[in-house]
Write a protein that holds these residues in place. Structure first.
Motif, short mmCIF file in Angstrom:
data_model
loop_
_atom_site.label_atom_id
_atom_site.label_comp_id
_atom_site.label_asym_id
_atom_site.label_seq_id
_atom_site.Cartn_x
_atom_site.Cartn_y
_atom_site.Cartn_z
N LYS A 96 0.82 -1.22 0.00
CA LYS A 96 0.00 0.00 0.00
C LYS A 96 0.85 1.26 0.00
CE LYS A 96 -4.18 -1.80 2.21
NZ LYS A 96 -5.14 -1.59 3.33
N SER A 97 1.90 1.28 0.78
CA SER A 97 2.76 2.47 0.83
C SER A 97 4.09 2.11 1.47
CB SER A 97 2.09 3.60 1.61
OG SER A 97 1.82 3.21 2.95
N VAL A 98 5.09 2.93 1.17
CA VAL A 98 6.42 2.80 1.76
C VAL A 98 6.74 4.12 2.47
CG1 VAL A 98 8.89 2.67 1.25
CG2 VAL A 98 7.31 1.11 0.12
N HIS A 99 7.28 4.03 3.67
CA HIS A 99 7.60 5.20 4.47
C HIS A 99 9.08 5.15 4.85
CE1 HIS A 99 3.26 6.17 5.17
NE2 HIS A 99 3.18 4.89 4.83
N LEU A 100 9.81 6.21 4.51
CA LEU A 100 11.25 6.24 4.73
C LEU A 100 11.65 7.46 5.54
CD1 LEU A 100 12.37 5.26 1.13
CD2 LEU A 100 12.44 3.80 3.15
N VAL A 101 12.62 7.27 6.43
CA VAL A 101 13.14 8.37 7.25
C VAL A 101 13.87 9.38 6.38
CG1 VAL A 101 14.80 8.95 9.06
CG2 VAL A 101 13.27 6.98 9.35
N MET A 102 14.51 8.92 5.33
CA MET A 102 15.31 9.79 4.48
C MET A 102 14.48 10.91 3.85
SD MET A 102 15.73 7.18 1.23
CE MET A 102 16.72 8.29 0.26
N PRO A 103 15.07 12.10 3.68
CA PRO A 103 14.37 13.17 2.96
C PRO A 103 14.25 12.79 1.48
CG PRO A 103 16.63 13.82 3.42
CD PRO A 103 16.41 12.53 4.16
N GLN A 104 13.32 13.41 0.79
CA GLN A 104 13.13 13.08 -0.62
C GLN A 104 14.39 13.36 -1.41
OE1 GLN A 104 9.35 13.90 -2.77
NE2 GLN A 104 10.59 15.16 -4.12
N PRO A 105 14.97 12.35 -2.07
CA PRO A 105 16.22 12.54 -2.81
C PRO A 105 15.96 13.02 -4.23
CG PRO A 105 15.61 10.24 -2.86
CD PRO A 105 14.55 10.94 -2.04
N GLU A 106 17.03 13.41 -4.90
CA GLU A 106 16.91 13.86 -6.29
C GLU A 106 16.40 12.75 -7.20
OE1 GLU A 106 20.59 15.42 -7.67
OE2 GLU A 106 20.64 17.10 -6.26
N TYR A 107 16.73 11.51 -6.86
CA TYR A 107 16.37 10.37 -7.69
C TYR A 107 15.05 9.74 -7.25
CZ TYR A 107 18.43 7.89 -3.71
OH TYR A 107 18.71 7.45 -2.44
N HIS A 108 14.18 10.50 -6.61
CA HIS A 108 12.96 9.93 -6.04
C HIS A 108 12.06 9.26 -7.08
CE1 HIS A 108 10.24 13.19 -7.45
NE2 HIS A 108 11.33 13.93 -7.37
N GLU A 109 12.18 9.64 -8.36
CA GLU A 109 11.37 9.01 -9.40
C GLU A 109 11.70 7.52 -9.53
OE1 GLU A 109 8.90 10.07 -11.16
OE2 GLU A 109 8.90 12.12 -10.40
N GLU A 110 12.91 7.12 -9.12
CA GLU A 110 13.30 5.72 -9.21
C GLU A 110 12.46 4.83 -8.30
OE1 GLU A 110 15.73 4.26 -11.26
OE2 GLU A 110 15.69 6.24 -12.19
N PHE A 111 11.89 5.40 -7.26
CA PHE A 111 11.14 4.59 -6.31
C PHE A 111 9.88 4.00 -6.93
CE2 PHE A 111 14.06 6.65 -3.52
CZ PHE A 111 14.23 5.76 -2.47
#
Length: 340
Positions: A165-180
């Protein structure tokens, strides 16, 4: 003639991170690049992309040469082979619930580095993955990998992709966030308080359907199987990607054409894609990019012919587009990847 099947590519960001980690561990980065068939200079381009097998070979060699499946990014070393040992236990579980709780127990016994938690709630299940010393993984490389593994491998165990349903990460949104979007078939939330996945209710009741023989074949392909894109049903993005991959005329096909084939309005289709975090033009460009990489990898195909296969009538336009997609020209790509 049908367009040949081509695998997706992955951002070179991940390879750079693994190689940075290798350098910190004192490993020979040049040897790792040669082992992974990564040409000199390619990783210097931020927009460059790699075939999944190249990234898999980088990761495998870093883990093997360091004898640490956590690559020095956790509180304790995890000797190479621990994952295999765990899998050989999980294959004999009867349900996914039993397998996930066995994983939780295994991590608690074998390493003090990972906090693996299973929380069953009324509407869904929470799968938490956190490090006891997160400061050792400042770029979040290990957490990204663990989250990927513990969606991919459980899905393999039950022979069905878990509709996360969803993924939650501690990391701030990275430049490569589209890869997720390629990593997980759901929305990814950044800057969360903890790292966790939300699974649908009832999935833990699924039976483990694999056997020892299948496991050995699976392990022989690790870590490549972690980087290959899983197939997800009833998701518009993947349906459109498949349709585009089967399309002979990528130059002229439009969102309206696809919508007609799916028996919906273009407005409805655009809204569905937006909800999944994707856009038609981006999907179309990604298919053209993969097709271009395939044809440029064929020794008997000229750059002009590759441009034609991708749907470009002018080679110059193709060269500009390819450089925008990958960070290098078709000539540079071919020089680096084709056998010398």
């Amino acid at each position: 003639m049908k367009t040949p099947h081509t695998n997706h590519t992955v951002s070179s960001h991940f390879a750079r991170r693994y190689l940075d980690t290798a350098a910190q561990l004192g490993l020979n980065v040049a040897d790792i690049c040669r082992y992974a068939a990564i040409p000199d200079g390619l990783l210097g381009e931020k927009s460059a992309r790699l075939a999944p097998y190249q990234l898999a070979r980088v990761l495998n060699k870093v883990m093997v040469d360091s004898d640490d499946e956590f690559m020095g990014l956790a509180a304790e070393q995890c000797r190479f082979g621990i994952f295999t040992l765990l899998c050989e236990r999980l294959i004999h579980c009867s349900t996914l619930r039993q397998a996930m709780h066995e994983t939780q127990r295994f991590y608690a016994l074998v390493t003090g580095s990972v906090l693996f938690e299973i929380k069953e709630q009324e509407a869904h299940t929470i799968v938490g993955l956190n490090l006891t010393k997160p400061e050792k993984d400042p770029c979040h490389i290990l957490i990204e990998l663990l989250m990927l593994i513990w969606h991919r491998f459980p899905s393999w165990l039950i022979s069905d992709v878990i509709a996360i349903k969803s993924v939650h990460l501690v990391m701030p949104q990275p430049e490569y966030h589209e890869e997720f979007r390629l990593l997980f078939p759901c929305t990814t939330h950044f800057s969360s308080e903890e790292n966790y996945m939300v699974w649908p209710q009832g999935v833990l009741d699924s039976a483990v359907k694999r056997n020892d023989e299948q496991l050995q074949r699976y392990l022989a392909k690790v870590p490549l199987v972690w980087f290959r894109k899983l197939k997800f049903e009833d998701i518009q993005t993947d349906r459109i990607l498949l349709m585009l991959k089967q399309c002979e005329d990528l130059q002229s096909i439009t969102l309206e054409d696809i919508a007609d084939q799916l028996h919906m309005t273009s407005r409805t289709l655009r809204r569905k894609l937006t909800a999944e975090g994707s856009q038609f033009q981006t999907l179309k460009d990604s298919v053209r990019r993969e097709r271009a990489i395939y044809w440029l990898s064929q020794q008997n195909t000229s750059i002009k012919e590759a441009a034609h296969h991708v749907g470009y009538t002018e080679t110059a336009s193709f060269i500009r587009a390819f450089k925008q997609w990958t960070g290098i020209s078709p000539g540079q790509f071919r020089k680096g990847l084709l056998p010398k």
